[in-house]
Design a protein around this motif. Structure first.
Motif, short mmCIF file in Angstrom:
data_model
loop_
_atom_site.label_atom_id
_atom_site.label_comp_id
_atom_site.label_asym_id
_atom_site.label_seq_id
_atom_site.Cartn_x
_atom_site.Cartn_y
_atom_site.Cartn_z
N PHE A 1 -6.89 94.20 108.61
CA PHE A 1 -5.56 93.65 109.49
C PHE A 1 -4.97 92.62 108.87
N GLN A 2 -5.48 91.65 108.07
CA GLN A 2 -4.82 90.46 107.45
C GLN A 2 -3.85 91.16 106.37
N GLN A 3 -4.33 92.07 105.85
CA GLN A 3 -3.87 92.83 104.54
C GLN A 3 -2.42 93.30 105.07
N GLU A 4 -2.37 93.93 106.42
CA GLU A 4 -1.25 94.24 106.92
C GLU A 4 -0.35 93.30 107.55
N ASN A 5 -1.00 92.26 108.14
CA ASN A 5 -0.08 90.96 108.45
C ASN A 5 -0.75 89.93 107.60
N PRO A 6 -0.07 89.45 106.56
CA PRO A 6 -0.70 88.62 105.69
C PRO A 6 -0.22 87.10 106.04
N ALA A 7 0.45 87.07 107.21
CA ALA A 7 0.83 85.71 107.77
C ALA A 7 0.05 85.41 109.15
N THR A 8 -0.88 85.99 109.37
CA THR A 8 -1.65 85.82 110.52
C THR A 8 -3.10 85.30 110.11
N THR A 9 -3.23 84.01 110.87
CA THR A 9 -4.72 83.68 110.73
C THR A 9 -5.37 84.22 112.02
N VAL A 10 -6.65 84.57 111.48
CA VAL A 10 -7.63 84.99 112.86
C VAL A 10 -8.60 84.21 112.83
N GLN A 11 -8.72 83.70 114.20
CA GLN A 11 -10.00 83.11 114.60
C GLN A 11 -10.95 84.05 115.31
N TYR A 12 -12.07 84.42 114.68
CA TYR A 12 -13.20 85.34 115.39
C TYR A 12 -14.14 84.53 115.96
N ASP A 13 -14.29 84.61 117.44
CA ASP A 13 -15.39 83.99 118.07
C ASP A 13 -16.24 85.10 118.52
N VAL A 14 -17.70 84.93 118.52
CA VAL A 14 -18.76 85.91 118.98
C VAL A 14 -19.37 85.39 120.16
N ALA A 15 -19.28 86.00 121.13
CA ALA A 15 -20.20 85.42 122.41
C ALA A 15 -20.78 86.93 122.85
#
Lengths: 342, 460
Positions: free
Chosen positions: A55-69
């Motif tokens: 996803f970040q390859q397609e949207n290179p300016a987006t930081t992703v915060q990934y939280d698992v619960a």
């Protein structure tokens, strides 16, 4: 020093009051961040990471915060705590539907979501992006010389006739604690007449109860379990390589197909920002490489008469029925009395 | 003939008025369809809601003193079969919520086991249609009041409503277009008898004053009656004046004949040259007068007979030969030679023999009258395309006269002051030609002096 201690205490208080119980959390920074996508998910980081990176390859300016619960924590966080997330991914279809039905999700529509089959979306708010069958995982060693059960009646017959193999060596979800387990059990109770019989037989054989598919698969691999019932097929598939002693069995009579779904919580910054991730997930079937890496089977349209025993659990308010307080009480009471009949 | 100024058009008025009526009907139709369809859609949703609530209330049971509910799966799924609407429910026992959404408001109104109560109100950001049903349950000999509220958003209803609206607009528009086209046809049809009547009257010849007998609708009967009585009066007036002329001509001719005979007798008896000359002048004038009176009679007869032709097959060559034979003596008086040039093939026309003889006689007579002595008059018959009878003399021709005016009654050429004439000869020939569907062509003789008059008649 005292001030610092006081501040630390405040932070701790703030975190415990509102906070979710996160199992994992990882931040995917980019060089030149323009936006941030906060994802709350029930899928493990290692499972989902390839999708985030793609996803970040397609949207290179987006930081992703990934939280698992856990799915119940995801529900609690969004329903009660008002946790701020841009996207919520969960395998608990019923809870996702409840969030949307009760007005805690934003609507989103795009060409990508329109291209999903009708059964894979609900109300332009819940979008399924994987279809994961539930399977039987068996230990090859334990079942050597025994016919592999292909249906629930065959399984009941096998368990009854061979307590020597199966006593204390059957694993299944503890539906009281596992959202996914509750969903599968309630769907089984609707779809097969053998469900309660099977539960009783498992209870008599002192079945062991689990919170998650991962542990069950591990225990089958270790030989601690001879059989694990209602395991997520996608997890089993991804463990197949490093767990040599297991075998995956898909039932012939009926297979619950769980749809992992995404929704945009009302706390999202913008539905359009979150929509880019929804679009990416909705078109997962166009990325067989990611499907292979994650082991998450993408949503593909059903063809008529193709594998009629594989039925996707229907997204919709029907799922609310088993979330009803009283219905849940009744169901759990029956389940516990069947399971714990000593 | 000049037409009166037109004030509006009946057809346009009909079309516009029918169009307006159609438009009104289309709009009324559209509104009716919408109202009925929306009502049906709302009723459908209400029925499903009521069914859902009823199945829930029926699933309430008591278990060792406790009121419990096993929420039926179908109660919720029946609401989501058609649309993806949000669903809410609430179950109360004696006013206490036992399960469901405890913030879901109760519909306004009372439900005491008589029937479901419906209401629409906003809930969690969307309009919600709700129903409440009630039931009394006896628990350990105590009556307990169970109320079930089920609500559903109206997304599916909105979709149905917009589909109905689209269909209603399409049907209304189609209805309008078809009805407008039909009203255009109806208007055309309604004024068709008027058109037919106008054509019947317009097609008539100038002298046709017979009553209009074409079938006319009741509304046009007064108009046709008025027209006919007007024409009848006109015809009578014309007949009277023609009668007067005929009568006058008759009355003049007989005494003129007496005068002529007497003058001739005196002419023979007298030897006085001056008196002889005066008498010759007198006889000539009497001749001309009697000829004019004859022409007036001819004309009256032509006018009379034109209205009711007695047609028969006529050989044009025979006709010409006959007339030439009769006028030969008159021509010889002036040493004029009448040359007849006939077609090789027989030329036949269909017509009134008396009228045609009259026309030809007048034309030959004219030619003789205006021809100088000792000249030729060529009478040519040709059957090419039509029966063409040309009369070519070597007289003075028509000079500068307006050729189209010459056939009017009593109109004469400008260069004929020294010749006595009535100006009726060409008129008679022209009337006869028209009565037979033919024409009279007048031109100056192309080969030298003289006039050339051609009587053109359709071949039979």
């Amino acid at each position: 020093m005292r001030h610092i201690g006081f501040a630390a205490l405040l932070i701790l208080l703030a975190q415990t009051a509102g906070a979710l119980e996160l199992e994992e959390s990882r931040r995917y920074e980019v060089a030149d961040p323009q936006s941030e996508l906060r994802v709350l998910s029930t899928a493990d980081v290692e499972v989902f990471e390839p999708i985030i990176l793609a996803f970040q390859q397609e949207n290179p300016a987006t930081t992703v915060q990934y939280d698992v619960a856990s799915s119940s924590e995801v529900m609690r966080g969004l329903y009660e705590e008002g946790a701020a997330y841009d996207i919520a991914l969960s395998s608990a279809m019923d809870l996702q539907i409840k969030l949307a039905n009760d007005g805690l999700a934003l609507s989103y529509s795009s060409a990508a979501t329109e291209s999903l089959p009708g059964w894979a979306t609900w109300h332009d708010q819940v979008f399924a992006f994987t279809q994961e069958p539930t399977v039987l995982v068996i230990s090859k060693a334990a079942l050597e010389g025994v016919p592999v059960p292909r249906s629930r009646s065959a399984l009941i017959e096998l368990l009854r006739t061979r307590p020597d193999i199966f006593d204390s060596r059957i694993g299944t979800y503890d539906v009281r604690t596992s959202g996914a387990g509750y969903l599968f059990a309630t769907q089984d109770s609707r779809n097969t007449e053998n469900f309660w019989q099977l539960t009783e037989v498992m209870g008599r054989l002192n079945a062991r109860l689990y919170c998650c598919s991962g542990q069950m698969i591990r225990d089958v691999g270790d030989g601690r379990l001879a059989i694990a019932y209602n395991v997520l097929g996608s997890y089993a598939q991804s463990r197949l390589a490093d767990t040599p002693g297991i075998e995956i069995v898909e039932m012939d009579d009926y297979v619950s197909v769980m749809l992992r779904s995404a929704l945009i919580p009302v706390t999202a910054r913008s539905a359009d920002e979150s929509g880019r991730m929804i679009d990416f997930l909705a078109t997962l079937s166009a990325r067989p490489d990611l499907v292979a890496q994650t082991g998450l089977p993408a949503v593909v349209p059903l063809r008529p008469n193709e594998a009629p025993e594989r039925r996707p659990i229907r997204l919709g308010p029907g799922l609310l029925v088993f979330l009803d307080k009283m219905r849940r009480e009744t169901f759990l009471r029956s389940w516990v009395s069947s399971m714990e009949q000593r | 003939m000049r037409s009166g100024d037109a004030t509006g058009s009946i057809k346009r008025r009909l079309v516009v008025q029918l169009g307006l009526v159609t438009a009104l009907l289309s709009i009324a139709f559209f509104l009716a369809v919408r109202v009925v369809a929306e009502k049906a859609a709302t009723d459908t949703q209400d029925n499903i809601l009521a069914a859902s609530a009823t199945s829930i209330v029926e699933a309430v049971y008591s278990d060792s003193g406790e009121v419990r509910l096993e929420l039926p799966y179908s109660a919720i799924t029946m609401l989501s079969t058609v649309s993806e609407d949000r669903v809410f429910y609430r179950v109360l026992v004696d006013g206490e919520t036992i399960t469901g959404y405890d913030d879901l408001p109760l519909p306004e109104g009372r439900a005491t086991g008589i029937g479901p109560v419906f209401d629409t109100y906003p809930f969690r950001g969307e309009a919600l249609r709700t129903v409440q049903v009630a039931r009394t349950l006896s628990v350990q000999d105590q009556p307990r009041q169970v109320n079930v509220v089920v609500g559903q958003t109206r997304l599916g209803l909105g979709a149905i409503s917009s589909r109905i609206t689209t269909n209603a607009v399409a049907i209304g528009t189609a209805f309008f277009l078809v009805a407008t086209a039909l009203s255009f046809l109806a208007a055309q049809n309604a004024i068709a008898p008027l058109d037919r009547l106008a054509q019947v009257v317009a097609r008539r010849g100038p002298n046709d004053l017979r009553p209009v007998t074409a079938a006319a609708p009741v509304e046009l009967v007064p108009l046709v009656g008025g027209l006919n009585s007007f024409m009848e009066r006109l015809r009578q007036a014309l007949t009277r004046s023609e009668d007067l002329i005929t009568e006058a001509a008759h009355r003049v001719r007989t005494p003129l004949a007496t005068v002529r005979t007497q003058a001739e007798v005196i002419h023979r008896q007298t030897d006085h040259p001056a008196s002889k000359k005066a008498l010759r002048e007198m006889i000539r004038a009497v001749d001309e007068s009697s000829r004019s009176a004859g022409q007036l009679l001819d004309h009256a007869m032509v006018t009379f007979r034109s209205d009711q032709l007695e047609t028969q097959e006529i050989n044009a060559a025979d006709l010409l030969r006959d007339v030439v034979d009769r006028l030969q003596p008159t021509a010889e008086l002036k040493d004029i030679h009448l040359a007849l040039e006939l077609d090789d093939d027989p030329v036949t026309v269909r017509g009134d023999i008396i009228l045609l003889q009259n026309a030809v006689r007048n034309l030959v007579d004219n030619a003789i009258k205006y021809s100088p002595a000792d000249t030729d008059i060529l009478i040519k018959l040709s059957g090419e395309g039509a029966c063409q009878m040309a009369f070519i003399d070597q007289g003075r021709g028509f000079g500068e006269a307006d050729l189209t005016q010459l056939t009017s009654r009593f109109s004469r050429g400008k260069n004929v002051d020294d010749v006595v004439g009535s100006g009726l000869g060409l008129t008679i020939a022209d009337d006869v030609a028209r009565a037979h569907g033919g024409a009279l062509d007048i031109c100056s003789n192309q080969e030298g002096p003289g006039a050339c008059v051609t009587l053109v008649l359709p071949l039979s």
